[in-house]
Write a protein that holds these residues in place. Sequence first.
Motif, PDB file in Angstrom:
ATOM      1  N   ALA A   1       5.295 -11.140  -0.855  1.00 20.93           N
ATOM      2  CA  ALA A   1       4.746 -10.167   0.092  1.00 20.93           C
ATOM      3  C   ALA A   1       3.888 -10.855   1.143  1.00 20.93           C
ATOM      4  O   ALA A   1       3.237 -11.868   0.871  1.00 20.93           O
ATOM      5  CB  ALA A   1       3.924  -9.113  -0.651  1.00 20.93           C
ATOM      6  N   ILE A   2       3.905 -10.287   2.338  1.00 23.99           N
ATOM      7  CA  ILE A   2       3.019 -10.700   3.430  1.00 23.99           C
ATOM      8  C   ILE A   2       2.406  -9.421   3.984  1.00 23.99           C
ATOM      9  O   ILE A   2       3.119  -8.550   4.502  1.00 23.99           O
ATOM     10  CB  ILE A   2       3.777 -11.463   4.529  1.00 23.99           C
ATOM     11  CG1 ILE A   2       4.346 -12.778   3.966  1.00 23.99           C
ATOM     12  CG2 ILE A   2       2.868 -11.748   5.711  1.00 23.99           C
ATOM     13  CD1 ILE A   2       5.287 -13.510   4.917  1.00 23.99           C
ATOM     14  N   ILE A   3       1.093  -9.288   3.822  1.00 23.23           N
ATOM     15  CA  ILE A   3       0.392  -8.068   4.248  1.00 23.23           C
ATOM     16  C   ILE A   3      -0.599  -8.429   5.345  1.00 23.23           C
ATOM     17  O   ILE A   3      -1.623  -9.071   5.076  1.00 23.23           O
ATOM     18  CB  ILE A   3      -0.350  -7.392   3.069  1.00 23.23           C
ATOM     19  CG1 ILE A   3       0.602  -7.131   1.906  1.00 23.23           C
ATOM     20  CG2 ILE A   3      -1.018  -6.100   3.510  1.00 23.23           C
ATOM     21  CD1 ILE A   3       0.370  -8.004   0.719  1.00 23.23           C
ATOM     22  N   ASP A   4      -0.300  -8.035   6.571  1.00 28.44           N
ATOM     23  CA  ASP A   4      -1.229  -8.275   7.672  1.00 28.44           C
ATOM     24  C   ASP A   4      -2.460  -7.390   7.509  1.00 28.44           C
ATOM     25  O   ASP A   4      -2.346  -6.225   7.102  1.00 28.44           O
ATOM     26  CB  ASP A   4      -0.563  -7.988   9.017  1.00 28.44           C
ATOM     27  CG  ASP A   4       0.434  -9.070   9.413  1.00 28.44           C
ATOM     28  OD1 ASP A   4       0.364 -10.176   8.847  1.00 28.44           O
ATOM     29  OD2 ASP A   4       1.290  -8.794  10.277  1.00 28.44           O
ATOM     30  N   LEU A   5      -3.618  -7.920   7.863  1.00 28.81           N
ATOM     31  CA  LEU A   5      -4.868  -7.173   7.765  1.00 28.81           C
ATOM     32  C   LEU A   5      -5.181  -6.492   9.097  1.00 28.81           C
ATOM     33  O   LEU A   5      -4.698  -6.917  10.147  1.00 28.81           O
ATOM     34  CB  LEU A   5      -5.993  -8.118   7.353  1.00 28.81           C
ATOM     35  CG  LEU A   5      -5.791  -8.738   5.957  1.00 28.81           C
ATOM     36  CD1 LEU A   5      -6.842  -9.796   5.672  1.00 28.81           C
ATOM     37  CD2 LEU A   5      -5.813  -7.664   4.868  1.00 28.81           C
ATOM     38  N   PRO A   6      -5.987  -5.427   9.077  1.00 29.82           N
ATOM     39  CA  PRO A   6      -6.264  -4.675  10.320  1.00 29.82           C
ATOM     40  C   PRO A   6      -6.854  -5.553  11.422  1.00 29.82           C
ATOM     41  O   PRO A   6      -7.733  -6.391  11.148  1.00 29.82           O
ATOM     42  CB  PRO A   6      -7.279  -3.619   9.870  1.00 29.82           C
ATOM     43  CG  PRO A   6      -7.075  -3.474   8.400  1.00 29.82           C
ATOM     44  CD  PRO A   6      -6.650  -4.819   7.907  1.00 29.82           C
TER      45      PRO A   6
ATOM     46  N   LEU B   1      -0.989 -13.498   1.667  1.00 28.38           N
ATOM     47  CA  LEU B   1       0.275 -14.146   1.315  1.00 28.38           C
ATOM     48  C   LEU B   1       0.408 -14.152  -0.206  1.00 28.38           C
ATOM     49  O   LEU B   1      -0.476 -14.646  -0.909  1.00 28.38           O
ATOM     50  CB  LEU B   1       0.280 -15.580   1.857  1.00 28.38           C
ATOM     51  CG  LEU B   1       1.491 -16.461   1.561  1.00 28.38           C
ATOM     52  CD1 LEU B   1       2.723 -15.933   2.285  1.00 28.38           C
ATOM     53  CD2 LEU B   1       1.205 -17.908   1.988  1.00 28.38           C
ATOM     54  N   ILE B   2       1.494 -13.580  -0.707  1.00 29.75           N
ATOM     55  CA  ILE B   2       1.718 -13.506  -2.155  1.00 29.75           C
ATOM     56  C   ILE B   2       3.034 -14.197  -2.483  1.00 29.75           C
ATOM     57  O   ILE B   2       4.074 -13.905  -1.874  1.00 29.75           O
ATOM     58  CB  ILE B   2       1.744 -12.039  -2.640  1.00 29.75           C
ATOM     59  CG1 ILE B   2       0.384 -11.378  -2.372  1.00 29.75           C
ATOM     60  CG2 ILE B   2       2.093 -11.952  -4.129  1.00 29.75           C
ATOM     61  CD1 ILE B   2       0.323  -9.899  -2.721  1.00 29.75           C
ATOM     62  N   PHE B   3       2.982 -15.139  -3.432  1.00 32.26           N
ATOM     63  CA  PHE B   3       4.213 -15.821  -3.846  1.00 32.26           C
ATOM     64  C   PHE B   3       4.187 -16.131  -5.328  1.00 32.26           C
ATOM     65  O   PHE B   3       3.143 -16.104  -5.980  1.00 32.26           O
ATOM     66  CB  PHE B   3       4.461 -17.086  -3.010  1.00 32.26           C
ATOM     67  CG  PHE B   3       3.376 -18.129  -3.057  1.00 32.26           C
ATOM     68  CD1 PHE B   3       3.222 -18.961  -4.162  1.00 32.26           C
ATOM     69  CD2 PHE B   3       2.526 -18.313  -1.970  1.00 32.26           C
ATOM     70  CE1 PHE B   3       2.241 -19.940  -4.185  1.00 32.26           C
ATOM     71  CE2 PHE B   3       1.543 -19.290  -1.978  1.00 32.26           C
ATOM     72  CZ  PHE B   3       1.402 -20.114  -3.095  1.00 32.26           C
ATOM     73  N   GLN B   4       5.394 -16.420  -5.856  1.00 31.66           N
ATOM     74  CA  GLN B   4       5.563 -16.761  -7.274  1.00 31.66           C
ATOM     75  C   GLN B   4       6.115 -18.180  -7.375  1.00 31.66           C
ATOM     76  O   GLN B   4       7.053 -18.534  -6.649  1.00 31.66           O
ATOM     77  CB  GLN B   4       6.518 -15.776  -7.953  1.00 31.66           C
ATOM     78  CG  GLN B   4       6.647 -16.001  -9.461  1.00 31.66           C
ATOM     79  CD  GLN B   4       7.603 -15.020 -10.128  1.00 31.66           C
ATOM     80  OE1 GLN B   4       8.534 -14.513  -9.487  1.00 31.66           O
ATOM     81  NE2 GLN B   4       7.394 -14.744 -11.402  1.00 31.66           N
ATOM     82  N   ASN B   5       5.540 -18.962  -8.254  1.00 30.51           N
ATOM     83  CA  ASN B   5       6.033 -20.311  -8.475  1.00 30.51           C
ATOM     84  C   ASN B   5       7.400 -20.268  -9.149  1.00 30.51           C
ATOM     85  O   ASN B   5       7.728 -19.307  -9.857  1.00 30.51           O
ATOM     86  CB  ASN B   5       5.031 -21.084  -9.348  1.00 30.51           C
ATOM     87  CG  ASN B   5       5.028 -22.573  -9.042  1.00 30.51           C
ATOM     88  OD1 ASN B   5       5.747 -23.032  -8.154  1.00 30.51           O
ATOM     89  ND2 ASN B   5       4.222 -23.322  -9.747  1.00 30.51           N
ATOM     90  N   HIS B   6       8.183 -21.286  -8.942  1.00 30.97           N
ATOM     91  CA  HIS B   6       9.469 -21.372  -9.619  1.00 30.97           C
ATOM     92  C   HIS B   6       9.259 -21.480 -11.139  1.00 30.97           C
ATOM     93  O   HIS B   6       8.250 -22.002 -11.594  1.00 30.97           O
ATOM     94  CB  HIS B   6      10.265 -22.577  -9.116  1.00 30.97           C
ATOM     95  CG  HIS B   6      10.748 -22.412  -7.711  1.00 30.97           C
ATOM     96  ND1 HIS B   6      11.229 -23.456  -6.948  1.00 30.97           N
ATOM     97  CD2 HIS B   6      10.843 -21.322  -6.902  1.00 30.97           C
ATOM     98  CE1 HIS B   6      11.603 -23.023  -5.763  1.00 30.97           C
ATOM     99  NE2 HIS B   6      11.362 -21.738  -5.708  1.00 30.97           N
TER     100      HIS B   6
ATOM    101  N   LEU C   1       7.098  -6.892   3.693  1.00 31.93           N
ATOM    102  CA  LEU C   1       6.365  -7.172   4.939  1.00 31.93           C
ATOM    103  C   LEU C   1       5.707  -5.881   5.399  1.00 31.93           C
ATOM    104  O   LEU C   1       6.399  -4.903   5.719  1.00 31.93           O
ATOM    105  CB  LEU C   1       7.323  -7.672   6.028  1.00 31.93           C
ATOM    106  CG  LEU C   1       8.096  -8.951   5.733  1.00 31.93           C
ATOM    107  CD1 LEU C   1       9.146  -9.209   6.802  1.00 31.93           C
ATOM    108  CD2 LEU C   1       7.148 -10.141   5.633  1.00 31.93           C
ATOM    109  N   THR C   2       4.389  -5.860   5.414  1.00 34.10           N
ATOM    110  CA  THR C   2       3.698  -4.633   5.805  1.00 34.10           C
ATOM    111  C   THR C   2       2.336  -4.975   6.397  1.00 34.10           C
ATOM    112  O   THR C   2       1.976  -6.140   6.505  1.00 34.10           O
ATOM    113  CB  THR C   2       3.569  -3.681   4.598  1.00 34.10           C
ATOM    114  OG1 THR C   2       3.052  -2.422   5.041  1.00 34.10           O
ATOM    115  CG2 THR C   2       2.653  -4.256   3.526  1.00 34.10           C
ATOM    116  N   LYS C   3       1.605  -3.928   6.770  1.00 33.35           N
ATOM    117  CA  LYS C   3       0.289  -4.128   7.357  1.00 33.35           C
ATOM    118  C   LYS C   3      -0.673  -3.097   6.798  1.00 33.35           C
ATOM    119  O   LYS C   3      -0.316  -1.924   6.651  1.00 33.35           O
ATOM    120  CB  LYS C   3       0.357  -4.006   8.892  1.00 33.35           C
ATOM    121  CG  LYS C   3      -0.976  -4.247   9.585  1.00 33.35           C
ATOM    122  CD  LYS C   3      -0.815  -4.355  11.096  1.00 33.35           C
ATOM    123  CE  LYS C   3      -2.144  -4.716  11.749  1.00 33.35           C
ATOM    124  NZ  LYS C   3      -2.011  -5.019  13.180  1.00 33.35           N
TER     125      LYS C   3
END
Length: 333
Positions: free
Chosen positions: A270-275, A289-294, A305-307
């Motif tokens: 996920a990628i969440i833009d802040l106000p 920025l949210i990610f998962q390791n292999h 993708l959101t805000k």
Amino acid sequence: MENLENLFNQFVQSVVTLQEALNVSFGEALTETFDNLENDRIKVEMGAPDQETVAKLGQLYQELDYDNLSPKIKSQLFTFLTLKAVNEDGRDFNQMPTPPIIATVLALFIQKLLPNQKLKIVDPAIGSGNLLYTVAKQLKAENHSKDNFELYGIDNDEEMLDLADIAAHLNKLPIELYHQDALLPWMIKDPDLIVSDLPVGYYPIDENAENFATKSDKGHSFAHLLYIEQIIKNLKESGYAMLVVPKSILSGKTGADFMPWLSNKVYLKAIIDLPDKMFQNNSNQKTILIFQNHGESAYSSRVLLTKLDSLKQEEALFKLNVKLNEWYTETND
């Protein structure tokens, strides 16, 4: 609210009295003040503070009626005072406490992606601990007041770690704190989750930056890019990272080099833009920025993708939660 403001001013008076007597920073005096109050004694070393100041502090502490303040009020006051310490002492903007709404966003994702799990959580740029502790308190509230996590923090600033230590105590959150450069090897092994509001700017130790693929070809390297690489190196297989990062790393020349590299190393979630209103100018804008390791239980999915389009917490979080649930259902069918 008026009572809280009065209390805040009383605490400031106590801190400043000690600060002037010891000739230290506001932050150091703040740590010592809460240490005195928690231990119900005024610490004196090598005759400082002097007897007159000790007597004055005793009177000020009595007026605070500290023992009868609720844990919530103590924690709130300490957070406000920490913000004042960062301003008063002319500290780097990277050390400003992270807004609580960001912690709430992270808590929503943790509850969705890592439900009912015992988690080892690390913040490698913990500062005063505001982000990590707010996340932990929300997880605790969702888990019927049980600590279903182990907390760890790293920072290279000893004074900020002292503040983080006091804040953990006030919030009744056990934690292990490490005073070190987080871009050197960690003593904490295989965290399940890393949450952090990453420091933005240049990393001054070029010799160490040479150990990273994300180093700059010329001059100092970006600390925030090195941090992300270090986080991936230390994260448990299939573990998650939830990071507040500069929006600039997603696009332009930096993004063109960095994002393909990142996409090969981890699964972006996920990628969440802040106000926009959270930042004084566009160049300072940040994103989550949210990610998962292999790893064996890791998987690729569509990136959410959101805000977060407002600072009105309930309204913004409700909209985000709807999108999160739709995305989660779609990617886990």
